[in-house]
Design a protein around this motif. Structure first.
Motif, PDB file in Angstrom:
ATOM      1  N   ASP A 143       0.819  -1.218   0.000  1.00 54.06           N
ATOM      2  CA  ASP A 143       0.000   0.000   0.000  1.00 54.06           C
ATOM      3  C   ASP A 143       0.851   1.267   0.000  1.00 54.06           C
ATOM      4  OD1 ASP A 143       1.053  -0.028   2.531  1.00 54.06           O
ATOM      5  OD2 ASP A 143      -0.878  -0.007   3.584  1.00 54.06           O
ATOM      6  N   SER A 166       2.768   2.498   2.071  1.00 53.83           N
ATOM      7  CA  SER A 166       2.833   3.256   3.328  1.00 53.83           C
ATOM      8  C   SER A 166       4.227   3.218   3.939  1.00 53.83           C
ATOM      9  CB  SER A 166       1.816   2.689   4.324  1.00 53.83           C
ATOM     10  OG  SER A 166       2.092   1.328   4.615  1.00 53.83           O
ATOM     11  N   ARG A 183      -0.748   6.096   7.500  1.00 55.68           N
ATOM     12  CA  ARG A 183      -1.341   4.759   7.492  1.00 55.68           C
ATOM     13  C   ARG A 183      -0.389   3.752   8.131  1.00 55.68           C
ATOM     14  NH1 ARG A 183      -3.325   2.449   1.830  1.00 55.68           N
ATOM     15  NH2 ARG A 183      -4.665   4.280   2.092  1.00 55.68           N
ATOM     16  N   GLN A 221      -0.631   1.425  12.266  1.00 55.18           N
ATOM     17  CA  GLN A 221      -0.611  -0.023  12.467  1.00 55.18           C
ATOM     18  C   GLN A 221      -0.124  -0.376  13.874  1.00 55.18           C
ATOM     19  OE1 GLN A 221       0.841  -2.443   8.998  1.00 55.18           O
ATOM     20  NE2 GLN A 221       1.633  -0.462   8.306  1.00 55.18           N
TER      21      GLN A 221
END
Length: 202
Positions: free
Chosen positions: A56, A58, A77, A81
């Motif tokens: 993604d 990120s 993002r 996590q």
């Protein structure tokens, strides 16, 4: 039964990759000792920047020669996590960037030193590490190889063609000055003498 966590497995694979880099650096030192004109090769290796991102995008990692990490970029993002998940993504992305830097470095060495086959050795090791084939890694390497602009052709010197030119051509030959016309049709000297004696006769 002992369970191996994802972090431990990735860490072991990363340590294996680092060990491969150490062996690669040892071969590089031997090349440096054998060659006298390694300046250009070293300059190209020093300029290596291999970038890798996770799925993604990120997490982005930029690796340099010898597996050195030049930059790590994390988006919001990625920071959202869980720590373990972020560590796994970061370790995997570092691994990909370091592996790409190794392929670039091996390609540069093989371009300058024939017969070493460093690229084949690196691709074989990485294929086992990543569970893929050397052919797939070689194809990726070719796709990511920077295109080099061809050198411009040397400028042609201009030489005028005299083969069809007449050196006695009236257009190119210097023209003698045309004397001014006189009323009596004689030369300019005759005209001057006539004027001179004519004035004395007055």
């Amino acid at each position: 039964m002992i369970k191996v966590t994802t972090e431990e497995r990735v860490s072991a694979e990363f340590e294996r990759l680092v060990a491969e880099f150490e062996r690669f650096q040892s071969k590089m030192k031997k090349v440096d000792d054998q060659l006298a004109n390694v300046g250009r090769m070293q300059s190209e290796i020093a300029a290596i920047e291999a970038s890798a991102s996770n799925s993604d995008r990120s997490v982005t990692v930029v690796a340099g020669p010898g597996g050195a990490i030049k930059d790590i970029q994390l988006t919001d993002r990625a920071l959202a996590q869980q720590p373990q998940a972020l560590a796994s993504e970061l370790m995997s992305t570092i691994q990909q960037a370091v592996a790409e830097a190794a392929r670039q470095q091996a390609g540069i060495v093989d371009e300058h030193v024939a017969g070493l086959g460093v690229t084949d050795q690196v691709l074989e090791t990485q294929a086992q590490l990543f569970g893929t084939s050397p052919e797939a890694l070689r194809e990726r390497m070719e796709q990511q190889r920077p295109t080099r602009q061809p050198s411009p052709p040397p400028e042609e010197e201009y030489h005028e063609d005299y083969s069809q030119q007449d050196f006695l051509d009236a257009d190119s030959a210097p023209q003698a000055p045309t004397p001014p016309p006189s009323s009596s049709g004689g030369s300019a000297g005759d005209e001057f003498l006539r004027n001179l004696f004519g004035e004395e006769g007055h």
